[in-house]
Structures are given as C-alpha cells and as structure tokens.
Design an enzyme around this catalytic site. Structure first.
Site, short mmCIF file in Angstrom:
data_model
loop_
_atom_site.label_atom_id
_atom_site.label_comp_id
_atom_site.label_asym_id
_atom_site.label_seq_id
_atom_site.Cartn_x
_atom_site.Cartn_y
_atom_site.Cartn_z
N ASP A 9 -7.28 13.91 -24.61
CA ASP A 9 -7.30 12.50 -24.22
C ASP A 9 -6.67 11.74 -25.39
O ASP A 9 -7.32 11.49 -26.41
CB ASP A 9 -8.76 12.07 -24.00
N GLU A 51 -0.50 4.88 -0.54
CA GLU A 51 -1.24 6.12 -0.79
C GLU A 51 -0.32 7.32 -0.56
O GLU A 51 0.45 7.35 0.41
CB GLU A 51 -2.45 6.21 0.14
N LYS A 83 -2.74 0.84 -25.08
CA LYS A 83 -3.19 0.76 -26.48
C LYS A 83 -1.95 0.82 -27.39
O LYS A 83 -1.12 -0.10 -27.33
CB LYS A 83 -4.21 1.86 -26.76
N ARG A 124 -2.53 -2.40 -18.57
CA ARG A 124 -3.79 -1.66 -18.48
C ARG A 124 -3.64 -0.62 -17.37
O ARG A 124 -3.35 -0.96 -16.23
CB ARG A 124 -4.95 -2.59 -18.13
N TYR A 183 0.85 -1.20 0.00
CA TYR A 183 0.00 0.00 0.00
C TYR A 183 0.87 1.23 0.00
O TYR A 183 1.84 1.30 0.77
CB TYR A 183 -0.90 0.03 1.24
N THR A 224 -4.45 6.33 -21.64
CA THR A 224 -4.26 4.98 -21.13
C THR A 224 -2.87 4.54 -21.57
O THR A 224 -2.26 5.15 -22.45
CB THR A 224 -5.32 4.01 -21.69
#
Ligand code: DSN
Length: 414
Positions: free
Chosen positions: A199, A55, A228, A234, A53, A225
């Site tokens: 985008d 954060e 692609k 991903r 973790y 992203t």
C-alpha cells in the site's frame, strides 16, 4: 477561483468554498497525506463526465454511450502503467480503503491470515486494525518496528511470517519515514508461498518520480491513493501482475463498487500526465530534501523524531519531552494557522485520540514552492508556538508571520 454560476445560484455553498480556499491560502499545510492539485486537475473534476454511468470496463460496459468514457479510462490506465512500470492497472477504486478492500477480496477468503504493520507503529486502519473491516473480516497478525531504532527489522518480520504462515503480507504505511525493503518482504513471502501487497498511498509520487524504490515490478499487488504525494484527485488505483488482472478487476467491480467516478478518472489521467513530466521528478526530490531539512531542524531544537530522521516526505515526532501530547499540539498549531495531525508513536502509552506524537509532512508546502530555508522557519514557528502555548500575544504574532510566509507562496488554484 473563477466560477460563473455557483456564486449566484447558491451563495451559501459558495461562501463556504471561498472560506476554505482562503484558509488553504493563508495557512501552512503539514498534514503528510494532503496536497494541492493543479488547476488542470481541478478543472478535469468539474466536467460533464460526472453525468455518466459506466459499470464494467472499456468495451464491456453495462450501459450504452460509453465510448468516450472508455477512452478516458484507457488513457488513465496507460499513463499509470508507464508511471509505475505496471503490467495491469485498475483506475476505478474510489479511495484507499475501498481499494484495499478490493485487494483483500481478490486474493483472500474471510478468515484468512494476513500479516500487517501495527497501526501505532505506522500502519493503516485497513491493514488489520480490529475496528476496521480488515480486522473484522480477516485474521490479521501484526509486526512492529524495532523499539530502539524505530525501523522495521526484517529478521523479526521473517520470524513472525515463518511462525504464522499468513496467506498475504502487507507492506507500505501511513506513518513510517524510512525506505522499505520491498525485495526483503518478497523473499520472506516466497519462503512461505504468501502473496505480497504494498500500500504505497503515502509515497506513490516519490516512487513514480523514482526517488524511492518501486515495489510494483516486485510485489503481486499494489494499491495507492492518488491524492497524496501523487498530487491527483481524491481516489485510488490498484496495480498488479497481468496474471491477477481478472481477479482484481472482478473484486473492484462487481465485487466492491458500482459505477466508477468518470470525472475523477479524467483527473487521475491529468495528474498521471503531470507526474510523467521531468519537473515532477524535481518536485518529488524537493519534497524529500524539505522533509530532511525539517527533521534536522526539529532535532536541533531537541525534538525526538521516531527513527531519527526521514527518507521520505514525513516524520513522526514524539512530544513526550516537550510537556504536551499530540492533540494539544494539533490545537495550539491550528491557532497559528499550521495544520498537523496527532499521531501515535510506537508502543504509545497514550490512547489514539490523544496520542504522544504528531505527524508532519512536506508535500503541500513543497507544491507551494517552499524550500529548505522555509522549512527551518516553519519549525521555528512550531517551536515558538508549543513553547508559548498560553500566550495569546505570541500565538497571534506567529499567526501573522505564518500568513506573511504563505502570501509569498500562493497555492495553485483556478
Ligand atoms: N488518512 C490518511 C493519512 O492521513 O495518512 C491515510 O488514509
């Protein structure tokens, strides 16, 4: 794939994974948003970094023991900055829609007006569609493509922008095959004091390889992203001018997300490292050459391509004159082992679940090493399948031909 534990411990899961690997190897992937990652990217995802973790951001975490995570996140950021000439990068967004949600949160208040491209003209759900959070939280007005040319008319975008005075203008699309006039969008935004948001999810790899113009030095904020044309895991990243760094970081965490997926951050770093190599430029150039060869062959066989061709990795084909719609085409092609996605065409008379067109793209087949000759062959398979959709014999014979072609070009795997 070489795995020591999973096959023995959980054969049920393993068999499904193996079946999917076989499908990917035996079939042709023309879904414009998909690709095959390298074995190194795959390996980075399957690491102990998933256990942690973290954060917060490097040097400012809310959990102890994050010094190695700080290193991997910083490395991913530095590589992304170099790749896109970015002033600031946040590598934590989990995927495209959460990244776009964070961008809106960083720059807008609910109810603010935003200008984006209509979904059926090539935009994305998160660019203001009424069923999406974007359309529900913000007041989107939309521009479209020119009905004759299928290309965005910047004069018409300007007219709408001057009339509507949005707080933000969104450019960068999911099903648009032409070069985007980033400078033109910025000039319009400057006239009305709007933020610019690009985008570039579909074309990020082509931009990173300098095959298409880069909006990052021009626009206020850019999301993409990473899976692609960029050939990463991903996930997503957000890039912006340094002056917006703090508000973008706060929107991602604590605004939108909790702990980042550190194994994916590592895989992003690996993919960015690959994209910085000279061979990636060649790869991206071949994606475009392949798409253009494919578009030419479709048009030679009488198919109508929206905008009459492509400058990037994809094209949208109106199937109206071929006597079938997008959903049926998708299903027929699935039977011969070719994956495409149904797609709306501008001002589509048919509903989104069964639109008039299909979208195809060349990133995945190019990763397999296919070139222009193979593109022509693939179009011939598609044409034969759509023209003989009721012939079981013809579809079976095409499936065999597809498989033979695929065996000559294996997918990259572990
Ligand atoms: N689902 C992606 C695509 O296929 O274009 C966009 O998010």
């Amino acid at each position: 794939m070489k795995y020591d534990y999973l096959p023995k411990q959980d054969p049920a899961v393993w068999q499904i994974i193996k079946a999917e690997e076989q499908r990917q190897n035996d079939e042709i992937e023309l879904i414009a948003s998909e690709n095959y990652v390298s074995p190194a990217v795959l390996e980075a995802m399957a690491t102990v970094l998933t256990n942690k973790y973290s954060e917060g951001y490097a040097g400012r975490r809310y959990y102890g023991g994050n010094y190695n995570i700080d290193d991997i996140e910083t490395l991913a950021i530095e590589r992304a900055k170099e790749l896109f000439s970015a002033e600031h990068v946040n590598v934590q967004p989990l995927s495209g829609s959460p990244a776009n949600a964070a961008v809106y949160m960083a720059f807008l208040n609910p109810g603010d007006k935003v200008l984006g491209l209509k979904l059926d003209h090539g935009g994305h759900l998160s660019h203001g569609h009424s069923v999406n959070f974007s359309g529900r939280l913000y007041n989107f007005v939309q521009y479209g493509v020119d009905p004759e040319s299928g290309i965005i008319n910047m004069e018409s975008v300007r007219e709408i922008a001057l009339r509507e005075k949005p707080k933000m203008i969104v450019a960068g699309f999911s099903a648009y095959s032409r070069e985007i006039d980033w400078r033109g969008f910025q000039d319009i935004a400057d006239e009305i004091g709007a933020y610019t948001f690009a985008d570039i999810a579909h074309i990020a790899g082509l931009i990173a390889a300098r095959q298409l113009d880069n909006p990052v030095p021009i626009f206020d904020v850019v999301s993409t992203t990473t899976h692609k044309t960029l050939r990463g895991p991903r996930g997503a990243i957000i890039m912006c001018k340094e002056k917006y760094a703090k508000q973008v970081n706060s929107a991602v965490f604590p605004g939108m997300q909790g702990g980042p997926h550190n194994h994916i951050t590592a895989a992003k770093a690996v993919a960015f490292g690959e994209a910085l190599k000279p061979e990636f430029k060649e790869y991206a150039g071949q994606i475009i050459k392949n798409a253009q060869a494919m578009a030419d062959e479709f048009m030679r066989r009488g198919y109508r391509i929206i905008s009459g061709g492509t400058d990037n990795h994809l094209m949208v084909i109106d199937l109206g004159n071929k006597g079938l719609a997008g959903k049926e085409a998708e299903k027929v092609l699935e039977r011969i082992g070719v994956s495409v996605s149904r797609s709306t065409i501008p001002n589509d008379p048919n509903p989104p679940l069964n639109p008039s067109g299909m979208r195809v793209g060349t990133p995945a087949v190019t990763t397999r090493g296919m070139k222009e000759e193979e593109m022509k062959l693939i179009v011939s398979y598609i044409d034969r399948a759509l023209g003989n959709k009721a012939s079981e014999k013809e579809l079976q014979s095409l499936k065999d031909e597809v498989k033979k072609l695929c065996y000559r070009f294996p997918i990259p795997t572990k």
